[in-house]
Each structure stands twice: as C-alpha cells, then as structure tokens.
Design an enzyme around this catalytic site. Structure first.
Site, PDB file in Angstrom:
ATOM      1  N   TYR A 127     -10.101  19.500 -28.147  1.00 24.21           N
ATOM      2  CA  TYR A 127      -9.087  20.256 -28.871  1.00 24.21           C
ATOM      3  C   TYR A 127      -9.437  21.730 -28.792  1.00 24.21           C
ATOM      4  CZ  TYR A 127      -6.284  22.058 -32.786  1.00 24.21           C
ATOM      5  OH  TYR A 127      -5.404  22.770 -33.567  1.00 24.21           O
ATOM      6  N   ASP A 144     -15.618  26.337 -25.207  1.00 27.90           N
ATOM      7  CA  ASP A 144     -15.048  26.434 -26.539  1.00 27.90           C
ATOM      8  C   ASP A 144     -16.108  25.949 -27.509  1.00 27.90           C
ATOM      9  OD1 ASP A 144     -13.779  26.228 -28.935  1.00 27.90           O
ATOM     10  OD2 ASP A 144     -11.976  25.230 -28.155  1.00 27.90           O
ATOM     11  N   LYS A 196     -15.094  28.755 -36.811  1.00 30.29           N
ATOM     12  CA  LYS A 196     -15.723  27.911 -37.827  1.00 30.29           C
ATOM     13  C   LYS A 196     -17.026  28.519 -38.381  1.00 30.29           C
ATOM     14  CE  LYS A 196     -12.911  24.019 -36.773  1.00 30.29           C
ATOM     15  NZ  LYS A 196     -12.418  23.536 -35.512  1.00 30.29           N
TER      16      LYS A 196
HETATM   17  C1  LIG Z   1     -11.090  23.985 -34.813  1.00 25.81           C
HETATM   18  C2  LIG Z   1     -11.129  24.213 -33.349  1.00 25.81           C
HETATM   19  C3  LIG Z   1     -10.287  25.138 -32.715  1.00 25.81           C
HETATM   20  C4  LIG Z   1      -9.183  25.852 -33.446  1.00 25.81           C
HETATM   21  O1  LIG Z   1      -9.674  26.690 -34.412  1.00 25.81           O
HETATM   22  P1  LIG Z   1      -8.680  27.159 -35.615  1.00 25.81           P
HETATM   23  O2  LIG Z   1      -9.485  28.149 -36.350  1.00 25.81           O
HETATM   24  O3  LIG Z   1      -8.360  25.907 -36.377  1.00 25.81           O
HETATM   25  O4  LIG Z   1      -7.478  27.732 -34.964  1.00 25.81           O
HETATM   26  C5  LIG Z   1     -10.464  25.387 -31.374  1.00 25.81           C
HETATM   27  N1  LIG Z   1     -11.410  24.742 -30.677  1.00 25.81           N
HETATM   28  C6  LIG Z   1     -12.232  23.846 -31.233  1.00 25.81           C
HETATM   29  C7  LIG Z   1     -13.290  23.206 -30.411  1.00 25.81           C
HETATM   30  C8  LIG Z   1     -12.105  23.530 -32.585  1.00 25.81           C
HETATM   31  O5  LIG Z   1     -12.895  22.604 -33.124  1.00 25.81           O
END
Ligand SMILES: *Cc1c(COP(=O)(O)O)cnc(C)c1O
Length: 433
Positions: free
Chosen positions: A149, A244, A272
């Site tokens: 994601y 990511d 995060k």
């Molecule tokens: C949570 C998440 C996102 C998106 O981050 P938001 O702050 O919710 O937009 C993107 N990549 C990864 C791997 C994530 O876990």
C-alpha cells in the site's frame, strides 16, 4: 471470555451519530471495523501502551495509530514539545529552524539521503517520489507490488492485470484507466516477475516502488536477496528504486529497512513514526534528484502546512528519543517475547498460526503455511482471525480490525502488558477451538 462482556453502548451510539454525517461514520475506511464484522470503538484518550474508549473500557493498544506511536501514547517529552510549540504559534507558512534540525536527523539516520522535502502524509510522499522519479528518468511507467500500500494517490490504486506484467486496472472507481495503465503491478517477493516487467517495458520504467518490508497485507518480510535483486534490476535498467518506508522508517531500525537489509534506495518515503504522532511525512534522497523540486527545479510540489511547527516539534522529540541507547533492541525483545507467547498459545490450543515479524511489527496469519506474498495472505483463515480479534478486544487487547494489517509494539509496552496479552490469547484460542 464469555463473562464480563464489555459495555460498548456509548460507542454504538456515537457511531450511529457519526454515520449520519461522515461517510461510513469514519474519516479513514479501516476504522469502521468492516473487516471484522463489528462496530468501531470510539476513543476518549490514550496513554503509554493503553487506549480508552468512551465507555470507559481500557485496552492494551497494538494499533498504535497504525504505526506512528512507537514511544507509546502521550509521551511526556512529546507532549511538552508540542505544547511549547503551540504556545509560539501553530503555523506560519514560513521556514523555521526546527525543520532544518529535523532534516538533519533524517539525513544522519539514513545513509542514502542527502536532502529532504517535508509534507503532511505518506500519500503525498509517494505521489511526490513518483513525480520526481518520472522527471529524473524522463519515463512514465512505475512497477509496484500487489499487496503493498502506498497511500491513495491515483497511480497506486491499481489491481494487477490477468497475466504477469499485464496492463493494470484501477482498484478504485474514479481512477482513470489510462493512469492505471502506467502502473505495472506484480507479485511481492518475486524478482523474476520484476525482471519480466523490465523486459516487457524496456526503457520505459521510471521506478520500482516497494515497501521493503510488506506491512499493509499483514507483515510480509522480503525473502533473502529480493531487495538486492530489485536494486540490481533498477541499476541495470536506469530506473529509480523507491523504498516506501512510511511504516519501516525509524521503526525496524533507526535507519529503517535500508539499514536493516543494507540496501540504499534512490528515493525514500517516510511518514508515520517520522511525524511523532502528528501529520508529517517526507520524501528524501540524493541531492541530484531532490534538487529537481521547485523552487530549484522543474518538479512542482508545495504544501501550506508542510513542516508544520507542531508536527516538527513532535517529530524532533520522537527522533531524539529513538536515537538513544538500545531502543531498537528493546523493541525487538518485546516483539520476540510477544511472538513466542502467541505461538505457544496457539500451538497448545491446536490452532495453525504463522507469525511474520520484523522487530516490533508482526502479523498473526491463521495458516500452517509460510506467507510470502499477497496470494498467500489471501489463503489464510480470515474467519478465525475475526474470532481472534473479537475475543482479544473483549479481553482488553486492541488489535488492528483487519486480518491484513500489522500489530505494532511500542517502547511503552511493558513485560506485564505482553504477559497479559498472551494470557488473553490463551483463553481466546481455547474458546475458538
Ligand atoms: C500508511 C502508509 C502510506 C500512506 O500514508 P498516509 O499518511 O496514510 O497517507 C503510504 N505507504 C505506506 C507503506 C503506508 O503504510
């Protein structure tokens, strides 16, 4: 867990009221608890490892706001930093020294990073990373892995086509097919599929985008050599490797998955943990790529609240603590203890359980088989997960309300918290059986 049923009357009422004016009653879909066939609890407050709902029930929290709360909730040092910053003004739309200090911490923690652009969400970080990769390579195609994601940007909401490296389809209404077609979706942990995609789209792939540890299909670690293969394929094909690390950054090690696995990405997305529980995220990488951003270069990106003083204060305070002695060894020990306890509880109840774990993130998959990609995840027993979730919640343990999410252990989780969690799991597993 048949007796002492928790009263959730106020949450039920609050959800009904919210549902009248918020689509689905929530501001982010997974919060609606649809994946576990129940109604969400509404939160009143949280402190350390505990979270309290509006009915006065207390839970040991393994959601950790989906990752950010690595120090636990309302850490005094973070609260103080944010409170002091708020007293000086909550937003200026002008540069502050705290942003530079935060960027310096990130640059020194991750060897692949020379420059940082701050933004407000992981979604924005990935959108910007892709735009940078496309600009730098002057190519359009992106390779992504099924089950990873990357936020809700148009280009990433795609489902794989029917064959290997076939044309993708949008996975959300409202995403134009021509945009989805620029994203090639292939299985995670499959270097051959990546090789095939590069061969098929020769000279057209701008970037490989990957969660170095899959953590949004439950936790799925990279198999040996997988990340190295992606690195090599990108180098051979002149494509950018985008990690990511929105979950793994400052979570699996101070230097994220790049430190843990010894691989440098060209561009890194952080979010995060890096926001310390406030809305902050970053895209970062080598200067020659980052300097393509406006105002220096031709790639446009901007944000009214980017580098916000409250978020920056929380982030600086959080990263300072994480840079201290043996935080990650402590997190790993807690994770290990919890994993061993849960595995023992399941096996003594005769329940097939596979736990995937990297440090303080882990997932319980109800299967006796290894889980290495999204197809494996989809073959696990979700019905048993739902019973597990419901039983744990009833016993005072708050897990992510979905079989496809991670558990996050924080520095605030004590030995007693973990012992209690394991004890509740013992009871739940024997009830399920
Ligand atoms: C949570 C998440 C996102 C998106 O981050 P938001 O702050 O919710 O937009 C993107 N990549 C990864 C791997 C994530 O876990």
């Amino acid at each position: 867990m048949k007796s002492g049923k928790k009263n959730r009357e106020k949450s039920t009422h609050a959800f009904a009221e919210a549902s009248r004016i918020l689509p689905g009653g929530v501001n982010s879909p997974v919060r609606a608890f649809a994946g576990v066939d129940t109604e969400p609890i509404f939160i009143a407050s949280a402190s350390g490892s505990k979270i309290c709902d509006i009915d006065g029930n207390e839970y040991i929290d393994y959601v950790s706001s989906w990752g950010p709360m690595i120090l636990g909730h309302a850490h005094p040092k973070v609260v103080r930093a944010v409170t002091e910053a708020a007293g000086r003004g909550t937003s200026f739309g002008a540069p502050t020294m705290a942003e530079t200090a935060l960027a310096q911490k990130v640059v020194s923690a991750l060897g692949s990073i020379e420059k940082v652009r701050m933004l407000n969400s992981g979604t924005e970080a990935v959108m910007t990373a892709i735009r940078l990769a496309r600009a730098f390579t002057e190519r359009d195609y992106i390779i992504k892995m099924v089950g990873c994601y990357h936020g809700h940007g148009d280009s990433l909401l795609v489902a794989a086509g029917s064959g290997l490296a076939e044309i993708s389809r949008p996975s959300s209404k409202g995403v134009p097919q021509p945009l989805a077609e620029l994203t090639i979706a292939i299985p995670y942990n499959d270097a051959d599929a990546a090789k095939a995609a590069f061969a098929k789209y020769k000279g057209r792939v701008a970037a490989v985008l990957v969660e170095p540890v899959g953590a949004n299909m439950g936790v799925v670690p990279p198999v040996d050599g997988y990340l190295q293969s992606l690195r090599r394929l990108c180098d051979e094909n002149g494509a950018m490797l985008i990690f990511d690390e929105v979950i793994t950054g400052f979570r699996v090690a101070l230097g994220g998955a790049q430190e843990l696995y010894g691989i440098n990405a060209d561009l890194t997305c952080l979010g995060k943990v890096v926001g310390g529980g406030l809305p902050a995220a970053m895209v970062a990488g080598q200067a020659k790529i980052m300097d393509m951003l406006a105002p220096l270069g031709p790639v446009y990106q901007a944000g009214t609240l980017s580098g916000n003083p409250l978020a920056t204060a929380a982030a600086n305070a959080t990263l300072e603590i994480l840079a201290g002695d043996d935080c990650y060894a402590k997190l790993d020990t807690s994770g290990e203890t919890l994993q061993a306890g849960l595995e023992d509880a399941a096996s003594s109840a005769g329940i097939a359980l596979t736990i995937n774990r990297v440090g303080s993130i882990m997932s319980c998959f109800f299967t006796d088989k290894p889980v290495k990609n999204f197809a494996d995840v989809q073959r696990t027993d979700v019905k048993t997960f739902k019973k597990f979730f419901a039983g744990m919640l009833q016993g005072g343990v708050y897990l992510a309300p979905s079989a496809y999410e991670a558990m996050f252990v924080s520095l605030a989780h004590s030995k007693e918290d973990i012992e209690k969690t394991v004890k509740v799991a013992h009871n739940v597993f024997s009830d399920i059986r």
